[in-house]
Design an enzyme around this catalytic site. Sequence first.
Site: not given
Lengths: 349, 349, 349, 349
Positions: D234, D272, D274
């Site tokens: 992330s 991840s 984001d």
Amino acid sequence: PRSRLGAPQVGLLPSGPRDHITDVAGVSLGHCTLDAGPVQTGTTVLLPQPGDLFMHKLPAGVAVINGFGKSAGLMQVQELGTLESPIALTSTFGVGTAFNALVRDAIAQVPQLARSLPTVNPLALECNDGWLNDAQALALQEAHVQHALALARQGGAGLPGLQEGSVGAGRGMSCHGLKGGVGSASRCVRWQGQGYTLGALVLANQGRPGALVVDGRRVVIAPPAGGPATERGSIIILLATDAPLDARQLTRVARRAAAGLARTGSDYGHGSGDIALAFSTALRIPQQPTAPMPAVALLHEAALDLLFQAAAEATEQAILHALFAATPVTGRDGHRRLTLREAAPELFA
Amino acid sequence: PRSRLGAPQVGLLPSGPRDHITDVAGVSLGHCTLDAGPVQTGTTVLLPQPGDLFMHKLPAGVAVINGFGKSAGLMQVQELGTLESPIALTSTFGVGTAFNALVRDAIAQVPQLARSLPTVNPLALECNDGWLNDAQALALQEAHVQHALALARQGGAGLPGLQEGSVGAGRGMSCHGLKGGVGSASRCVRWQGQGYTLGALVLANQGRPGALVVDGRRVVIAPPAGGPATERGSIIILLATDAPLDARQLTRVARRAAAGLARTGSDYGHGSGDIALAFSTALRIPQQPTAPMPAVALLHEAALDLLFQAAAEATEQAILHALFAATPVTGRDGHRRLTLREAAPELFA
Amino acid sequence: PRSRLGAPQVGLLPSGPRDHITDVAGVSLGHCTLDAGPVQTGTTVLLPQPGDLFMHKLPAGVAVINGFGKSAGLMQVQELGTLESPIALTSTFGVGTAFNALVRDAIAQVPQLARSLPTVNPLALECNDGWLNDAQALALQEAHVQHALALARQGGAGLPGLQEGSVGAGRGMSCHGLKGGVGSASRCVRWQGQGYTLGALVLANQGRPGALVVDGRRVVIAPPAGGPATERGSIIILLATDAPLDARQLTRVARRAAAGLARTGSDYGHGSGDIALAFSTALRIPQQPTAPMPAVALLHEAALDLLFQAAAEATEQAILHALFAATPVTGRDGHRRLTLREAAPELFA
Amino acid sequence: PRSRLGAPQVGLLPSGPRDHITDVAGVSLGHCTLDAGPVQTGTTVLLPQPGDLFMHKLPAGVAVINGFGKSAGLMQVQELGTLESPIALTSTFGVGTAFNALVRDAIAQVPQLARSLPTVNPLALECNDGWLNDAQALALQEAHVQHALALARQGGAGLPGLQEGSVGAGRGMSCHGLKGGVGSASRCVRWQGQGYTLGALVLANQGRPGALVVDGRRVVIAPPAGGPATERGSIIILLATDAPLDARQLTRVARRAAAGLARTGSDYGHGSGDIALAFSTALRIPQQPTAPMPAVALLHEAALDLLFQAAAEATEQAILHALFAATPVTGRDGHRRLTLREAAPELFA
């Protein structure tokens, strides 16, 4: 026709045997209620299914009807379409504590979390009970959430989750200027010879005084002495079904909670965090890529019309159940909400 | 209390003088109706404001209540928050032709389009009138759209846009198994000593037979002889207001059309493209960066509760007006929809 | 290493045999190019699979990277997650005509459309070629779209769809101030012993002059003599894969086109309608509820990392192919774009 | 050209004086770092502006680039377009504690919260530092957040917030298999004779080993001994600007963080989370409806191209700064990440 609790039976579809979200097999609930003078709050934990939710997730979808709210965990459900944690309902300022409690529980269940496995996505959904409850006290402790979760895990035994009204997370909630709280309902549909159940659980804390509609009729009640006149409350709507649906379809189902909500008089007020989450118990998505993915035939999109109707009707019915079940609560600064029974006894005649 | 056309007055807010979207100053409409045997269709053009919409745009927001639809132009409104074209309502297969007609009109208005200026974003919104209308004929011509647009440009003269029911784009539409069509309504609110109007225009083609609710009461009617039993129709809901709101706020207002729609018995059916678009006439956004941007104080977010209520009530009322105004239409293959007046004369007593 | 056309091979994954979207079995293309003085435009039709797309749809997802665009049909893909029509790429003002052509073709294929069946959702996606092309002429005719569609239906024969650069919809397109157009590429991945292909087709009309990046290096070119200096062009990115993915997963794949686009120097400019659509050829969703739904094991979510990488790389590569393949075009008012070969011959050495 | 820390200067726009988010006047930061054997974590608090954020909010927008994350508070920013709380960055399992700390701080600042005023929306954003940090220890305490917040409130004094790399929330973070952490950068633009600054702060924990790209060139490094090979980390990207933009415009700006992120080699991996959040310091939105709303001319939409470019460049630069500033950390079970300096010393030559 009358439903449970003396409430009118709304809509056209038949209810399940209990007219309750636990009509969907495997769904269980637990409440923990805090009743101590100015502290009138609590938590309600919904366990979507027994067994390990993290390693075997459920498909789920979210509808943000009005996003004025602080619920945690929805973003990941929207991205991945899976539910991997019990769902804790609570007071707004209880979200952090519920998050921590769910994390610690998940670690206890899955010791490799945040080690060889990723982290877990705890779902802590909230309404603001600050009119009756001294929210600034941050009274909710992790042990309260654990207690409600343990009750949910015990499942059917005594069916503590069948309680409605001013219990658990519903303790301090208000609805249309009256005492709100927890309510539930269910509806049954048939598609291609197969029966499916959809259940709703609401934490009803929404609505302007004077705007409540019961079964199509506006309920005229005396304005409350004090308290906010605008929608500032929020409602959380959880929908469970045993129909095989994927996340996109469940998102569409969740959006229909808005129809049922509107029929009780809500305009999805500016200050009301109105959130619906729908999940299916019909298939499990494995955490591990090495496990086989389910090869399940989903319901055809045309079947969704029935589930949309069920979602709208069960939501409306569950809100009525919350209001019809609510018992009086006196909270901080002597604040008190009339119950629907007190404010409109003619509805109970 | 009764509204126009014998329909019940729904909600709590007062209507504007005409209870029509044209109560919002500067909004005008034009219809072009095609009535030729199996061709029962048409177009309705809404002109949001006089003057050059491309060079001076209006703030706007969109709510996709259910995205089963082919409307053109919504994506750019969602991205940029502006309306820069008249809005054409029409039959599903008329979208391409309406797009072309609006493009040619825009070029005539703004000769530098797609040259020194960018292209225009035409708004062509649709419902499927294929039960009454021979949609495969693609009968709508650009000239029809131009005609309706010219009528809208003439504005108040004779107020042709005040017609409702089976006119313009509403010609072939069905609603809950009855004759649907165009309907309109308005509501007035006051905030901090200032009055604001919100108007709704609907193209009502939604709803299952037997699910219609009028003023909180389900209308029991004989099932239609043939025709689809599921929601397959769609509704387009246009909301205009003179309150100073930006695109984000207008998006929130547009979402409340869903509350009014639900109260008429819709669950936002799977096959129903249910789209709401809201715009404000209170400020203009210049196309050219060299022009000054408006420095306008928007309404405080707390004022939105009033406009949410107005949006929900005006939408519900406009749907009723469409049904109460509808006149009989016989279309392709002898298909015919009963009007509400025929199916439930007791509502008109 | 070099790819086709002298372009650098970008990324880490291997290309498919043709490094073209037609590496995904069953995908075919047809172009129709209009080259007549100031009219420099055309259409490119992608046929996602042979056979009846309406009765047996493909799962699909959309990413609106920047919604400044007029493409038709995306809303329904977002709601239902299915593709049921060929995809026509064209000039902005050609959307209405492409819509009409696709409707007429669908009626020819499925005579019960808008009768006993619902309507079809035509996909007409666009970029603005108004710098080279006299867009105001609305030169695209339905016959042009039918021609490109017929070529696509012929499929492999001569593989007309393998053409790239200034052909079909790419005829009038510009990219970073240079001649843009159609480009394609593909990438191959392996997951649990199985191989999958992902292909990209772009209509490349995006980018500021001077911002182009080729394989990580900014390409310094003389500023164009005239023409807009800001991103005003748009890019359409179509992604096809034979991996079994559902609509939610394909939506996630489509979003990764943005990564590839960024690596060519785009910031997703304000005036650039940047749209990606991804579909899977691995399963078909029946239109009719009586047909059996597919019971297919989808790829595990963890496999998406590979397809994300493939989507980003294939998009970047396809943009480079569009630029490397482009041939000179002189259009309206003597406007001309240099090709990359003319502007940066050192890249071709 | 070189930026701070020996990193290459990326993009075309000039940096602000410090090339740091604090180049935007009024923005301040505070870190609290936990460095105790297996506990390698911390928190970084960004104070968007001095003064009472709850009573006078900032416009803000969110981009969920990939929603695999547990950040709290984003939903309300998306709905209302306002920031009303400091922003705490932390480890995933620290979200609940950071939420609680921010709630208690808000109550201390605004005693009528959850009484005569609504509740506050705390922003607690996270990345998973579980490779280096013993996340199961839930080591973050409310006092740590309060400490970082107090440092941020002291603002410029000694500028503790200028620290980057393995500090605060960045302590346990990894990036492309190397040591990640906190990084910052800024870019300056001019529009119609006026200068504006945009700054980025990243918590960089994203990226696959071997996929890192620095200034357009892939960095070949030896694969890490152990540790996940897929994106599981992330990145949180905070963007501040002094340009007068509203929430819709800031949402568009936030989306361009994805372009900068892509240029460092990320495909927005499946695992991840984001997230980008952009806010403007140029106007304040009052909590109370009785306070006057700002009547500010926003920047014309065409100006956004410059801010898009600034957002993309500042994000890319900030990620590089995080990597170039990172110092070695050894954490739980002896886990250690190489720094970029150790893995690719040639970049520092």
